[in-house]
Motif scaffolding. Structure first.
Motif, mmCIF file in Angstrom:
data_model
loop_
_atom_site.group_PDB
_atom_site.id
_atom_site.type_symbol
_atom_site.label_atom_id
_atom_site.label_comp_id
_atom_site.label_asym_id
_atom_site.label_seq_id
_atom_site.Cartn_x
_atom_site.Cartn_y
_atom_site.Cartn_z
ATOM 1 N N GLU A 1 0.826 -1.208 0.000
ATOM 2 C CA GLU A 1 0.000 0.000 0.000
ATOM 3 C C GLU A 1 0.860 1.257 0.000
ATOM 4 O O GLU A 1 0.482 2.282 -0.567
ATOM 5 N N LEU A 2 2.014 1.182 0.642
ATOM 6 C CA LEU A 2 2.890 2.346 0.789
ATOM 7 C C LEU A 2 3.792 2.573 -0.421
ATOM 8 O O LEU A 2 4.250 3.698 -0.646
ATOM 9 N N VAL A 3 4.051 1.537 -1.190
ATOM 10 C CA VAL A 3 5.016 1.638 -2.286
ATOM 11 C C VAL A 3 4.731 2.809 -3.232
ATOM 12 O O VAL A 3 5.638 3.593 -3.558
ATOM 13 N N PRO A 4 3.487 3.017 -3.721
ATOM 14 C CA PRO A 4 3.267 4.079 -4.716
ATOM 15 C C PRO A 4 3.503 5.493 -4.203
ATOM 16 O O PRO A 4 3.666 6.413 -5.000
ATOM 17 N N VAL A 5 3.519 5.682 -2.890
ATOM 18 C CA VAL A 5 3.714 7.024 -2.341
ATOM 19 C C VAL A 5 5.051 7.612 -2.792
ATOM 20 O O VAL A 5 5.177 8.829 -2.982
ATOM 21 N N SER A 6 6.047 6.760 -2.996
ATOM 22 C CA SER A 6 7.374 7.237 -3.386
ATOM 23 C C SER A 6 7.522 7.406 -4.898
ATOM 24 O O SER A 6 8.560 7.894 -5.353
ATOM 25 N N TRP A 7 6.519 7.021 -5.652
ATOM 26 C CA TRP A 7 6.632 7.152 -7.102
ATOM 27 C C TRP A 7 6.611 8.625 -7.507
ATOM 28 O O TRP A 7 5.786 9.412 -7.016
ATOM 29 N N ARG A 8 7.466 8.975 -8.433
ATOM 30 C CA ARG A 8 7.574 10.366 -8.887
ATOM 31 C C ARG A 8 6.267 10.858 -9.496
ATOM 32 O O ARG A 8 5.916 12.029 -9.379
ATOM 33 N N GLU A 9 5.525 9.962 -10.125
ATOM 34 C CA GLU A 9 4.281 10.372 -10.794
ATOM 35 C C GLU A 9 3.240 10.886 -9.799
ATOM 36 O O GLU A 9 2.317 11.623 -10.184
ATOM 37 N N PHE A 10 3.351 10.489 -8.538
ATOM 38 C CA PHE A 10 2.453 11.014 -7.511
ATOM 39 C C PHE A 10 3.148 12.084 -6.664
ATOM 40 O O PHE A 10 2.543 13.099 -6.320
ATOM 41 N N GLY A 11 4.417 11.862 -6.332
ATOM 42 C CA GLY A 11 5.105 12.794 -5.453
ATOM 43 C C GLY A 11 5.558 14.066 -6.132
ATOM 44 O O GLY A 11 5.693 15.100 -5.483
ATOM 45 N N GLY A 12 5.786 14.014 -7.445
ATOM 46 C CA GLY A 12 6.403 15.146 -8.137
ATOM 47 C C GLY A 12 5.449 16.075 -8.834
ATOM 48 O O GLY A 12 5.889 16.947 -9.590
ATOM 49 N N ILE A 13 4.148 15.943 -8.623
ATOM 50 C CA ILE A 13 3.209 16.771 -9.374
ATOM 51 C C ILE A 13 2.685 17.924 -8.520
ATOM 52 O O ILE A 13 2.519 17.817 -7.316
ATOM 53 N N HIS A 14 2.434 19.036 -9.194
ATOM 54 C CA HIS A 14 1.945 20.256 -8.553
ATOM 55 C C HIS A 14 0.424 20.204 -8.495
ATOM 56 O O HIS A 14 -0.223 19.797 -9.459
ATOM 57 N N PRO A 15 -0.184 20.615 -7.369
ATOM 58 C CA PRO A 15 -1.649 20.512 -7.284
ATOM 59 C C PRO A 15 -2.397 21.394 -8.262
ATOM 60 O O PRO A 15 -3.560 21.125 -8.583
#
Length: 978
Positions: free
Chosen positions: A534-548
């Motif tokens: 469940e935690l793995v995708p949190v570190s993906w750039r596609e989620f962490g690197g985007i501006h709201p």
């Protein structure tokens, strides 16, 4: 049953469940059957029919809009597809969100380390010294940045922090006519939206203007300045601050922490409060959150600070020890008189920001800030050479340009992979009248050159070769600059090598008990498994690197994920729709009540302002109601812990014309499924009110019963409890709201992104999707579990709680039970007689549990002198029995005191917890053995968690509040003379 037998039981699989559910749920089928036999039931379904009221129990889990559960790899593959829908662009939009570099060590050893993210809020300080030290470092960082002595351990986001500052300023002002709050026109748009949301219900009027055009008067209680403003402008606010103080108003400055590295601290310039976001200190943008906001103020207002403060104290052995200070969860004491409903923080993110500062030190932070300033000057020189007339004044990292070629600039920027800020805020690319560029830690000269080249192409200009030499003095001429050394505390200088920083992080980890060590049986807080998948995708750039605030077509993956979550959560709760915007349970409460308020107003019934709240409710409930402009009327509870329906009838009758809502927690705060919940909801509806159901205890309902189907109109959902987002040592949290069909039009909107209903309340959080960066956790949990897995999880959570109640009842009476003699997902154990029989307080048992390797259950809430235990579905039968064995062994130690076999003062409970240094000291003056002190259970000789400090003196710490790290001078003065 022997230990070996128990281990065999755990390996027995449960048929017809998704693969992951069998790993998420601790007990296997044989263990479940053993517990069922103990309770007198043949199977889980017959048990469910006995524990859940028949008129609300669903015969099977809702499946219409919820897919079947899948294995880890398939879920991760599907999540990868969603992530791939997010288009990764270089966002230079700014507005409070910036690219940053998370040092790899911090990402791996903090963000992705279960020792940090599975820990609970540090209310039991003796086993939380690591988190508390990291938070003390954070508070020190903020205090040094702002020049203000009192800083809290973080807030939810910058907009919320600014709103809290407004509320605090309003609360401390003694002038009855003072209802006006002056706001800098350069404030971030999302901050202004949240300010308006908070201001209107409590009668505060917001005036927005340029600071030199503020309309002063004796009705002004506070001022908010933004430095730098959203366009990057920085200026000297001393004159404005002095004028505000002449009017008797408090001044809040919302600051950028990197700019504040260079500027004179706002506290030194006279500011009363400083707020902001620590996001650019190593925390990914994450589509808007979670991030650690900060709040700092003068010592005069230490009692009014929202949230939590870490303070120093001393333990029973005279050693320095840390703990939460000043009774910061004031809602439980002051309830509807509380100044804030915030009872949480963003601990994991504050810890990351604090380690970022430790990693860089003041010199490193200054280097980043000065490089940004130089790059902005390069950018401005190039823009001027292209013929642009730029606004006068100083700027930090941002520049705004108004020009007729703006649409072409944005189009070319997008083709080159850049997102620039659309001017005015909220405009479309085609309607843009200008563009803004905010540089960040990832920027370099090559990026500036590329930006200038595309602007030149869009405008037909020519760039000259070379650039003027950078003159920092000229760039900051006339501004008040930081001139004194700062961050001189040793912690910000000692750990420059990765080896040393790694060891420091691990030393702090070793002082904290988390789910990696064992069960955390906290009632109401649902400390369940936070699975690695469940935690793995949190570190993906596609989620962490985007501006709201990136263009909507770049956020398609986030939107699809959010739509899935909204649909699944609505199905599970029986509601028509969901808003994911609230970024904490407290914000969910507030948002839900505002939606109810908006519905009444749309019907011409704005006079409805009474909120009925049972006396057992969580303290944030009445605080949230007051924030939403409602009057709180308490409703009594009966001897069984249920809402007193006759008192409810009386209160409804007395307030029928003005009834707005009932706030009710279900199952009840006392851990019971109230059988009359449908009747309670009907009573409120019959008199024109709405039912707000607090979802703190939703882990007892998912897949089993649905609040929207049995009468609730609004429910907030704690994704950090029921839906597996980890507590992170006290945050982050997510508190979305689910609503009925008639309330859909009023779901919260946002000034910069389309969301919410067609008559939305204004924003309650800074970002449209709140803490978007951790929503993948709950998506993964629901995708992995499926309907059958979720129902099984709820059933086992209920079963485990009843098993614990059954085993412990003869040792500690269970205070409340439902009509069939069963509890819900938690039980309250009554320890009040121990004061009379053995001279013990409930805290004595809580501290002694640490010696047995356990975190205490919830202490003295909702009933003083009790503990509330919630095992969750994730704990194995072996772990449940280990906890019961510890509790029973402690009861035997109590009996020894009662029988005069143990001294009433000098005994293992009163002297707990026992540290390694105490047990191994040359001198031992206690009438019980070292062995009994340290190894009360046989298996502890092989696996022992040692409390880092002895029992902490909270009163001493509150009398002598210190909430920042000691300076070099203080450390030197504390050393004994040679």
């Amino acid at each position: 049953m022997t230990l070996l037998d128990r281990r065999v039981v755990q390996t027995t699989s449960v048929p017809c469940l998704p693969p992951f559910a069998k790993r998420h749920i601790g007990p296997g089928s044989a263990a479940n059957q053993l517990m069922l036999n103990q309770l007198g039931f043949s199977d889980l379904e017959s048990f469910l029919r006995a524990v859940v009221p028949q008129d609300i129990l669903d015969p099977s889990p809702p499946q219409e809009k919820l897919p079947e559960g899948v294995g880890e790899q398939q879920a991760l593959d599907e999540m990868r597809q969603l992530a791939g829908l997010n288009r990764m662009m270089r966002s230079l939009i700014g507005l409070g969100y910036h690219g940053t570099v998370t040092p790899a060590l911090i990402q791996r050893q903090v963000l992705e380390n279960p020792s940090w993210y599975t820990a609970y809020t540090p209310y039991q300080a003796e086993i939380a010294q690591g988190r508390l030290e990291a938070l003390l470092n954070f508070q020190t960082l903020i205090s040094e940045l702002t020049g203000l002595p009192i800083a809290n351990a973080s807030l939810l986001d910058e907009a919320t922090a600014a709103a809290e500052a407004m509320s605090m300023s309003f609360g401390v002002c003694k002038r009855a006519n003072a209802t006006r709050f002056l706001v800098d026109a350069a404030v971030l748009p999302q901050t202004l939206a949240v300010l308006r949301t908070r201001a209107q219900p409590i009668g505060v009027h917001i005036d927005v203007a340029e600071p030199d055009q503020f309309a002063w008067g004796d009705d002004v209680f506070g001022v908010l300045l933004q430095l730098p403003g959203r366009c990057g402008r920085i200026w000297d606010p001393k004159t404005c601050i002095a004028r505000a103080h002449e009017q008797g108003a408090l001044v809040t400055v919302a600051i950028d922490p990197l700019a504040q590295v260079l500027l004179e601290p706002m506290g030194a310039l006279g500011a009363d409060i400083a707020v902001g976001s620590a996001q650019r200190f190593g925390v990914p943008m994450g589509g808007g959150g979670p991030h650690a906001a900060f709040f700092a103020t003068r010592d005069d207002y230490r009692r009014q600070v929202p949230g939590r403060i870490v303070g120093q104290s001393r333990d029973a052995e005279g050693n320095l020890a840390l703990r939460l200070a000043l009774q910061t969860r004031e809602q439980h004491i002051r309830r509807d008189k509380a100044t804030s409903n915030i009872c949480t923080a963003q601990v994991l993110l504050a810890v990351m920001a604090s380690f970022y500062a430790v990693h860089h030190g003041p010199e490193g932070l200054e280097a980043i800030a000065r490089r940004l300033l130089r790059l902005r000057c390069e950018l401005e020189q190039g823009l001027r050479s292209l013929g642009f007339t730029l606004p006068s004044g100083h700027r930090f990292d941002s520049v705004d340009v108004v020009c007729p070629q703006a649409p072409q600039v944005h189009q070319l920027a997008a083709l080159a992979g850049f997102n620039l800020r659309l001017l005015p805020d909220g405009a479309s690319m085609q309607q843009a009248e200008g563009f803004g560029i905010s540089l960040d830690e990832l920027s370099d000269s090559n990026e500036v050159s590329r930006l200038l080249a595309l602007v030149a192409e869009a405008t037909g200009g020519d760039l000259p070769e070379g650039s003027e030499a950078f003159d920092e003095g000229e760039a900051l001429a006339g501004l008040p600059l930081r001139s004194s050394p700062w961050l001189q505390q040793p912690v910000f200088h000692r750990y420059r090598s990765e080896t040393e920083l790694l060891r420091y992080i691990q030393r702090l980890v070793s002082k904290d008990l988390s789910l990696v060590h064992g069960m955390i049986p906290l009632g109401s807080c649902t400390m369940k498994l936070n699975a690695a998948a469940e935690l793995v995708p949190v570190s993906w750039r596609e989620f962490g690197g985007i501006h709201p605030f990136a263009p909507a077509d770049q956020l398609a993956g986030n939107r699809r994920m959010a739509e899935d979550l909204e649909r699944w959560l609505a199905e599970l709760t029986g509601f028509a729709g969901v808003s994911l915007q609230p970024n904490a349970g407290s914000q969910g409460e507030f948002a839900g009540l505002l939606v109810i308020r908006a519905w009444h107003r749309s019907r011409g019934e704005s006079h409805r302002d009474v909120c009925l709240i049972p006396t057992s409710a969580h303290g944030t409930n009445p605080a949230s109601a007051v924030m939403a402009g409602m009057r709180v009327v308490p409703v009594a509870c009966d001897d069984q812990g249920n809402v007193d329906v006759e008192d409810l009838r009386s209160k409804i009758s007395a307030n029928a014309d003005s009834l707005a809502a009932l706030m009710v927690t279900y199952p009840s705060t006392h851990g019971v499924f109230e059988t009359r919940i449908r009747e309670i909801c009907s009573l409120v509806h019959d008199h024109g009110g709405q039912v707000y159901l607090d979802g703190a205890n939703l882990n007892a309902q998912v897949g089993v019963c649905r609040p929207g189907a049995f009468g609730a109109d609004v429910c907030h959902l704690n994704l950090h409890k029921t839906f597996c987002i980890p507590h992170g040592g006290g945050g982050p949290g997510v508190g979305p709201i689910a609503v009925g069909e008639h309330l859909l039009p009023f779901l919260p909107g946002h000034p910069l992104m389309a969301c919410g209903g067609d008559q939305p309340i204004s924003a309650v959080s800074a970002a449209p999707l709140g803490s978007a960066g951790i929503l993948p956790i709950s998506w993964m949990y629901l995708r992995l579990m499926g309907p059958a897995g979720l129902r099984q999880a709820t059933a086992v959570a209920l079963l485990s709680a009843n098993y614990l109640a059954h085993r412990l009842d003869s040792h500690y009476p269970v205070l409340f039970r439902g009509e069939g003699g069963l509890v819900a997902h938690e039980c309250i154990l009554d320890l009040r007689d121990l004061r009379r029989s053995a001279g013990l307080e409930v805290d004595d048992l809580a501290k002694r549990l640490m010696d047995y390797g356990f975190h205490a259950p919830t202490v003295s809430w909702p009933v003083a002198g009790t503990v509330m235990v919630e095992p969750t579905e994730s704990e194995s039968l072996e772990e449940l029995d280990r906890f019961c064995d510890a509790m029973i062994a402690i009861r035997a130690e109590v009996a020894a005191i009662e029988n005069d076999a143990s001294d009433r003062e000098n005994n293992p409970l009163r002297r707990a917890p026992h540290t390694l240094s105490a047990v191994t000291a040359d001198h031992w003056d206690r009438p019980y053995s070292r062995d009994q002190a340290a190894f009360p259970l046989p298996d502890q000789r092989h696996s022992k968690f040692w409390p880092a400090v002895a029992r902490i003196d909270n009163a001493y710490g509150d009398r002598n509040l210190i909430c920042t790290c000691p300076s070099v001078e203080e450390l030197a003065s504390s050393q004994p003379m040679q």
